[in-house]
Design an enzyme around this catalytic site. Structure first.
Site, short mmCIF file in Angstrom:
data_model
loop_
_atom_site.label_atom_id
_atom_site.label_comp_id
_atom_site.label_asym_id
_atom_site.label_seq_id
_atom_site.Cartn_x
_atom_site.Cartn_y
_atom_site.Cartn_z
N ASP A 39 0.77 -1.29 0.06
CA ASP A 39 -0.05 -0.05 0.01
C ASP A 39 0.98 1.35 0.00
O ASP A 39 0.56 2.29 0.52
CB ASP A 39 -0.97 0.11 1.21
CG ASP A 39 -0.30 -0.20 2.45
OD1 ASP A 39 1.07 -0.52 2.70
OD2 ASP A 39 -0.78 0.01 3.53
N HIS A 246 23.12 11.16 -19.15
CA HIS A 246 21.94 11.04 -18.14
C HIS A 246 22.37 10.55 -16.73
O HIS A 246 21.50 9.50 -16.48
CB HIS A 246 20.56 10.33 -18.92
CG HIS A 246 19.97 11.30 -20.00
ND1 HIS A 246 18.97 10.61 -20.70
CD2 HIS A 246 20.20 12.59 -20.20
CE1 HIS A 246 18.57 11.46 -21.38
NE2 HIS A 246 19.15 12.87 -21.17
N ASP A 263 23.06 19.36 -12.94
CA ASP A 263 21.76 19.93 -13.91
C ASP A 263 20.68 19.57 -12.98
O ASP A 263 20.34 18.44 -12.92
CB ASP A 263 21.95 19.05 -15.14
CG ASP A 263 20.76 19.33 -16.20
OD1 ASP A 263 19.75 19.94 -15.67
OD2 ASP A 263 20.69 18.70 -17.42
N ASP A 274 15.45 24.53 -15.67
CA ASP A 274 16.31 23.58 -16.29
C ASP A 274 17.65 24.35 -16.40
O ASP A 274 17.73 24.94 -17.47
CB ASP A 274 15.71 23.08 -17.70
CG ASP A 274 16.68 21.88 -18.05
OD1 ASP A 274 17.54 21.53 -17.27
OD2 ASP A 274 16.42 21.63 -19.14
N HIS A 353 24.26 16.15 -28.18
CA HIS A 353 23.04 16.42 -27.96
C HIS A 353 22.53 17.98 -28.89
O HIS A 353 23.35 18.57 -29.24
CB HIS A 353 22.64 16.45 -26.47
CG HIS A 353 23.38 17.32 -25.99
ND1 HIS A 353 22.95 18.68 -25.51
CD2 HIS A 353 24.16 17.03 -24.90
CE1 HIS A 353 23.90 19.14 -24.77
NE2 HIS A 353 24.61 18.28 -24.35
N HIS A 357 15.60 22.70 -26.03
CA HIS A 357 14.21 22.07 -26.30
C HIS A 357 13.30 23.09 -25.55
O HIS A 357 13.71 23.90 -24.96
CB HIS A 357 14.49 20.79 -25.46
CG HIS A 357 14.99 21.04 -24.19
ND1 HIS A 357 14.15 21.43 -23.08
CD2 HIS A 357 16.17 20.63 -23.50
CE1 HIS A 357 14.78 21.38 -21.71
NE2 HIS A 357 15.98 20.96 -22.23
N HIS A 364 11.13 18.87 -20.96
CA HIS A 364 11.03 18.78 -22.21
C HIS A 364 9.65 18.98 -22.73
O HIS A 364 8.91 17.93 -22.78
CB HIS A 364 11.75 17.39 -22.76
CG HIS A 364 13.05 17.21 -22.34
ND1 HIS A 364 13.88 16.24 -22.37
CD2 HIS A 364 14.06 18.11 -21.90
CE1 HIS A 364 15.25 16.29 -22.14
NE2 HIS A 364 15.06 17.42 -21.69
N GLU A 387 21.81 25.11 -24.05
CA GLU A 387 22.63 24.20 -23.61
C GLU A 387 23.67 23.52 -24.17
O GLU A 387 23.63 22.13 -24.31
CB GLU A 387 21.77 23.47 -22.52
CG GLU A 387 20.85 22.45 -23.25
CD GLU A 387 19.98 21.42 -22.69
OE1 GLU A 387 20.72 20.64 -21.88
OE2 GLU A 387 18.74 21.50 -22.57
N TYR A 391 31.68 16.78 -23.87
CA TYR A 391 32.35 15.66 -23.06
C TYR A 391 33.30 14.65 -23.81
O TYR A 391 33.07 14.33 -24.94
CB TYR A 391 30.96 14.77 -23.07
CG TYR A 391 29.69 15.47 -22.85
CD1 TYR A 391 29.03 15.66 -21.72
CD2 TYR A 391 28.92 16.16 -23.92
CE1 TYR A 391 27.95 16.69 -21.36
CE2 TYR A 391 27.76 17.18 -23.88
CZ TYR A 391 27.31 17.08 -22.44
OH TYR A 391 26.14 18.23 -22.14
N ARG A 408 28.66 21.28 -19.30
CA ARG A 408 27.61 21.57 -19.83
C ARG A 408 27.09 23.04 -19.18
O ARG A 408 27.24 23.17 -18.11
CB ARG A 408 26.27 20.69 -19.97
CG ARG A 408 25.16 21.35 -20.32
CD ARG A 408 24.14 20.23 -20.91
NE ARG A 408 23.67 19.49 -19.58
CZ ARG A 408 23.92 18.29 -19.37
NH1 ARG A 408 24.77 17.44 -20.16
NH2 ARG A 408 23.32 17.65 -18.28
N GLU A 410 23.94 25.44 -19.15
CA GLU A 410 22.56 25.58 -19.58
C GLU A 410 21.71 26.76 -19.06
O GLU A 410 21.56 26.82 -17.85
CB GLU A 410 21.72 24.37 -19.26
CG GLU A 410 20.19 24.16 -19.65
CD GLU A 410 19.41 22.88 -19.38
OE1 GLU A 410 20.13 21.96 -18.47
OE2 GLU A 410 18.83 22.63 -20.04
N1 GLY Z 1 17.81 18.32 -17.66
C1 GLY Z 1 17.64 17.86 -18.76
C2 GLY Z 1 17.88 18.38 -19.93
O1 GLY Z 1 18.92 19.58 -19.81
O2 GLY Z 1 17.67 18.57 -21.01
MN MN Z 2 17.70 20.99 -20.83
MN MN Z 3 19.15 20.34 -18.06
#
Ligand code: GLY
Ligand code: MN
Ligand code: MN
Length: 440
Positions: A39, A246, A263, A274, A353, A357, A364, A387, A391, A408, A410
């Site tokens: 539960d 990730h 992050d 973010d 990447h 976004h 996202h 961002e 790497y 990174r 961002e």
């Molecule tokens: N924190 C996820 C991204 O930066 O897209």
């Molecule tokens: Mn992001």
């Molecule tokens: Mn991020």
């Protein structure tokens, strides 16, 4: 300001959706209650589209908006909810029930959730198509298909088939992509809280701390200052862990000489921030870390300088990639001609990447990136990230001085009529300023 306290706020969204889709019904299930074991439940967070149109934070509910005639804008709102149950409420907390669904959330009619499949065929009588997202909740999918099939059968030999289904994220994505002034205020606040937490962590971090300790500190600062939860699981990555995009373990010791990539974003009244910052665990950047950091910062600032109405995210990404590629050449991590490297995508070994976004209720966020097959142009009210990163994997065969470095930077950007507003500008990113902070 609580959105749920603004009368008519959610209704005006429903009205606008229904006005622009005459003849269409919309079915939005809430998230279900997820059981962790026996539960014990996972923390509940409402599904974003459902919350965007109702403000209701209960699990196992469903919103149906259905036309009552073929005239645009004439529709009824139905809420299917968990009925009140004093015994259950004693354990799990109060429910709004059928009465609350009407009185507080504005439903024209409300039913217990278990009646969804039997009520839907009647409710959908005047509909020509249904916006419903298949594949998210198997139990809801089963109820929907039962209801649609029974509606088809009820039409006898009319020759009419199943109602066509469309993805509601199309229209909802378009609405959610453009933030209202109220939403912008919420996002400003969430970004401010998040920036302050990043700034505090930058000063606090010392060699010998654990990544998990920093994760907890960020969570504490977000919630202490008004966020309800995280917008996504924080990435607290020391040293080589930052080369895992990730990274989620967040459980290693932070070492002097390493960088920490943080992050993390708080969620404030259903809107996520973010932010990523990368800074030394100790007091200084090494020479190689400093060169890589300066490259990422240069690319990020160049991206931000382009953000204004009329530009596309793809143009920003392309420009950011050219700065990164020039840098990779001058750091001797790549050899050859910049145009060729951009064309072949060879740089993805170090920057795999996208640069941006959409952001909003989901980190996202929904919203199409293309319009008529072309990258869409930025317009006032859109919010997104810039961002860039760098790497170098532990196994990378290139220059060893950069191996294990992950960086990174961002920020969150709001497009305004005249340009942009960097919502996360309160947290520093100049290398000299970071070093000053790290040295007290
Ligand atoms: N924190 C996820 C991204 O930066 O897209
Ligand atoms: Mn992001
Ligand atoms: Mn991020």
């Amino acid at each position: 300001m609580l959105l749920t306290q603004l009368p008519g706020y959610f209704k005006s969204r429903r009205d606008s959706l229904m006005r622009s889709h005459p003849g269409a019904a919309f079915v939005f299930p809430s998230h279900p209650d997820c059981i962790r074991n026996s539960d014990v439940h996972f923390p509940f967070r409402q599904e974003s589209n459902f919350f965007y149109l109702t403000g209701l934070e209960e699990p196992d509910s469903c919103l149906v908006l259905a036309p009552t005639s073929s005239k645009p804008g004439l529709y009824k709102m139905f809420l299917f909810v968990l009925p009140r149950n004093p015994e259950k409420e004693m354990w799990e907390g109060e429910r709004y029930g059928l009465e609350g669904a009407q009185k507080i959330f504005g439903a024209d009619e409300s039913y217990p959730i278990h009646e969804l499949d039997t009520q839907l065929p009647e409710i959908l009588q005047a509909s020509e198509k249904v916006f419903y997202r298949l594949g998210l909740h198997p139990e809801m999918d089963r109820r929907m298909t039962t209801a649609l099939e029974s509606r088809r059968r009820s039409q006898g030999r009319s020759g009419k088939g199943l109602l066509p289904l469309e993805d509601p994220n199309g229209p909802l994505g378009e609405m959610r992509l453009f933030k209202s002034s109220e939403e912008i205020e919420l996002m400003r606040k969430g970004c401010k809280i998040t920036a302050a937490a990043h700034q505090a962590v930058m000063s606090e971090v010392r060699p010998g701390m654990n990544e998990g300790e920093i994760e907890a500190l960020v969570d504490y600062l977000f919630r202490k200052n008004g966020c309800q939860r995280l917008g996504y699981p924080s990435i607290v990555a020391g040293g080589k862990n930052a080369t895992c995009l990730h990274y989620r373990s967040n459980n290693e010791l932070l070492k002097d000489g390493d960088l920490l990539l943080l992050d993390a974003g708080g969620e404030y009244q259903y809107y996520s921030a973010d932010i990523t910052r990368t800074f030394p665990v100790g007091k200084e950047f090494t020479a190689s870390q400093a060169r890589a950091y300066d490259l990422v910062l240069r690319a990020q600032k160049e991206g931000i300088s382009m953000a204004r109405p009329g530009v596309t995210l793809s143009q920003i990404h392309h420009q950011v990639c050219s700065v990164i590629v020039d840098g990779l050449l001058s750091l001797n991590l790549l050899k050859g001609k910049a145009e060729e490297i951009l064309k072949t995508g060879e740089y993805r070994r170090f920057y795999p990447h996208q640069t941006s976004h959409w952001m909003g209720m989901d980190v996202h966020d929904v919203g199409l990136y293309l319009q008529g097959g072309e990258p869409r142009r930025l317009e006032a009210g859109m919010v997104f990230t810039i961002e860039p990163g760098f790497y170098v994997q532990p196994s990378d065969p290139g220059a060893s001085e950069f191996r294990n470095i992950g960086i990174r930077i961002e920020d969150d950007i709001l497009i305004t009529a005249g340009g942009c507003e960097v919502l996360t500008r309160d947290v520093i990113k100049e290398r000299a300023e970071i070093v000053a902070v790290k040295n007290g």
